[in-house]
Design an enzyme around this catalytic site. Structure first.
Site, PDB file in Angstrom:
ATOM      1  N   ASN A   1     -10.587  -2.762  -6.325  1.00 28.24           N
ATOM      2  CA  ASN A   1      -9.749  -1.878  -7.153  1.00 28.24           C
ATOM      3  C   ASN A   1     -10.341  -1.611  -8.545  1.00 28.24           C
ATOM      4  O   ASN A   1      -9.948  -0.652  -9.212  1.00 28.24           O
ATOM      5  CB  ASN A   1      -8.322  -2.437  -7.313  1.00 28.24           C
ATOM      6  CG  ASN A   1      -7.465  -2.298  -6.070  1.00 28.24           C
ATOM      7  OD1 ASN A   1      -6.532  -3.059  -5.850  1.00 28.24           O
ATOM      8  ND2 ASN A   1      -7.774  -1.313  -5.237  1.00 28.24           N
TER       9      ASN A   1
ATOM     10  N   ASP B   1       0.830  -1.209   0.000  1.00 28.96           N
ATOM     11  CA  ASP B   1       0.000   0.000   0.000  1.00 28.96           C
ATOM     12  C   ASP B   1       0.866   1.261   0.000  1.00 28.96           C
ATOM     13  O   ASP B   1       1.978   1.253   0.531  1.00 28.96           O
ATOM     14  CB  ASP B   1      -0.909  -0.028   1.243  1.00 28.96           C
ATOM     15  CG  ASP B   1      -2.082   0.918   1.113  1.00 28.96           C
ATOM     16  OD1 ASP B   1      -2.279   1.479   0.017  1.00 28.96           O
ATOM     17  OD2 ASP B   1      -2.794   1.106   2.108  1.00 28.96           O
TER      18      ASP B   1
HETATM   19  C1  FPP Z   1      -1.729   0.202  -3.385  1.00 29.42           C
HETATM   20  O1  FPP Z   1      -1.313   1.547  -3.444  1.00 29.42           O
HETATM   21  C2  FPP Z   1      -1.248  -0.598  -4.487  1.00 29.42           C
HETATM   22  C3  FPP Z   1      -2.018  -1.205  -5.436  1.00 29.42           C
HETATM   23  C4  FPP Z   1      -3.485  -1.102  -5.467  1.00 29.42           C
HETATM   24  C5  FPP Z   1      -1.465  -2.008  -6.518  1.00 29.42           C
HETATM   25  C6  FPP Z   1      -0.160  -2.686  -6.266  1.00 29.42           C
HETATM   26  C7  FPP Z   1       0.516  -2.790  -7.556  1.00 29.42           C
HETATM   27  C8  FPP Z   1       1.849  -2.758  -7.776  1.00 29.42           C
HETATM   28  C9  FPP Z   1       2.843  -2.700  -6.685  1.00 29.42           C
HETATM   29  C10 FPP Z   1       2.382  -2.725  -9.157  1.00 29.42           C
HETATM   30  C11 FPP Z   1       2.180  -3.935 -10.025  1.00 29.42           C
HETATM   31  C12 FPP Z   1       2.244  -5.254  -9.349  1.00 29.42           C
HETATM   32  C13 FPP Z   1       2.916  -6.348  -9.758  1.00 29.42           C
HETATM   33  C14 FPP Z   1       2.712  -7.616  -9.023  1.00 29.42           C
HETATM   34  C15 FPP Z   1       3.895  -6.347 -10.862  1.00 29.42           C
HETATM   35  P1  FPP Z   1      -2.431   2.672  -3.538  1.00 29.42           P
HETATM   36  O2  FPP Z   1      -2.587   3.015  -4.968  1.00 29.42           O
HETATM   37  O3  FPP Z   1      -3.667   2.220  -2.852  1.00 29.42           O
HETATM   38  O4  FPP Z   1      -1.735   3.826  -2.754  1.00 29.42           O
HETATM   39  P2  FPP Z   1      -2.443   4.965  -1.885  1.00 29.42           P
HETATM   40  O5  FPP Z   1      -3.161   4.275  -0.765  1.00 29.42           O
HETATM   41  O6  FPP Z   1      -1.286   5.793  -1.410  1.00 29.42           O
HETATM   42  O7  FPP Z   1      -3.362   5.701  -2.805  1.00 29.42           O
END
Ligand code: FPP
Length: 247
Positions: free
Chosen positions: A69, A21
């Site tokens: 998501n 996250d």
């Molecule tokens: C959460 O950060 C992250 C995600 C919803 C997606 C995770 C994806 C990756 C790390 C990239 C691709 C993955 C792979 C396996 C290659 P957020 O967007 O919720 O952050 P925030 O809470 O700060 O808005």
């Protein structure tokens, strides 16, 4: 001594699960678009995957895309799908070199066809690998998984394949998406949020939880060592008393 040297090699968690996250906030802090955070998040995925192999951790499960998501802006969903495809294409060699088997949990048939094809390709190419199982949770929600499990068991009950009296934890385990994985030992969530967000609810029943303020794109192997050190210091009693464990 470095954090890595302090780790007990005999007390490694068998299954580490991570809620990655903070990508969006990381990008915002830098005055960049959210997608920049996701792009940098993939670098942490690579570093942490390689480190888990080095530490002989047998199972790593990453929450890459939840059922919720899908509600994000279309452009962000598209970017995440594009990153997934490029990561799969770029990292197949890393997976092979490190003897890592890839698998997914979740409703992957909801993913774009191109992503499904790429996943299938990497899954089949790595299916014989033995050192670590890397599970990507994609279009995954734990409640959805539990509903699916109940439906499957109900059908078997209806068809007299399973008798209701015989339903126990092992029957449930065998019908979850994670059927080939052991329970989670250590669950890590980055970015300071202290929630589970519909991730592996059944499987974390006895997991140790580790929350860190570090945002996912900044999460390095040093942070992983710290999480495992914290895990190794805890006494896992599984409902028993401290004295019983020592006896
Ligand atoms: C959460 O950060 C992250 C995600 C919803 C997606 C995770 C994806 C990756 C790390 C990239 C691709 C993955 C792979 C396996 C290659 P957020 O967007 O919720 O952050 P925030 O809470 O700060 O808005």
């Amino acid at each position: 001594m470095s954090k890595k040297e302090l780790l007990h090699t005999q007390k490694m968690p068998k299954h580490v699960a991570i809620i990655m996250d903070g990508n969006g906030r990381w990008a915002k802090q830098k005055g960049r678009l959210r997608v920049f955070g996701h792009e940098n998040g993939t670098k942490s995925v690579r570093e942490i995957t390689e480190t888990c192999v080095e530490l002989n951790i047998e199972n790593l499960t990453l929450y890459a895309f939840s059922t919720e998501n899908w509600k994000r802006p279309k452009i962000e969903v598209q970017t995440l799908m594009r990153l997934l495809i490029s990561s799969l294409k770029n990292e197949i060699k890393t997976l092979q070199d490190n003897d890592i088997r890839l698998q997914t949990i979740g409703n992957t048939d909801e993913l774009p066809r191109k992503v499904q094809r790429e996943l299938q390709d990497v899954i089949s190419q790595t299916k014989g690998n033995k050192k670590m199982t890397l599970t990507l949770a994609l279009s995954y929600g734990s409640r959805d998984e539990i509903i699916n499990t109940i439906k499957q068991i109900s059908i078997k009950v209806k068809n007299n394949i399973i008798s209701p009296e015989l339903i126990d934890e092992s029957v449930i385990n065998e019908h979850l998406y994670t059927r080939n994985l052991p329970d989670v030992d250590l669950l890590i969530r980055t970015s300071g949020e202290q929630r589970i967000s519909n991730f592996l609810l059944w499987q974390i029943a006895y997991a140790e939880l580790f929350f860190t303020e570090v945002l996912w794109p900044d999460f390095t192997k040093e942070d992983l060592y710290e999480a495992i050190l914290s895990y190794q210091k805890r006494e896992r009693r599984f409902g028993k008393t401290s004295e019983q464990l020592k006896a």
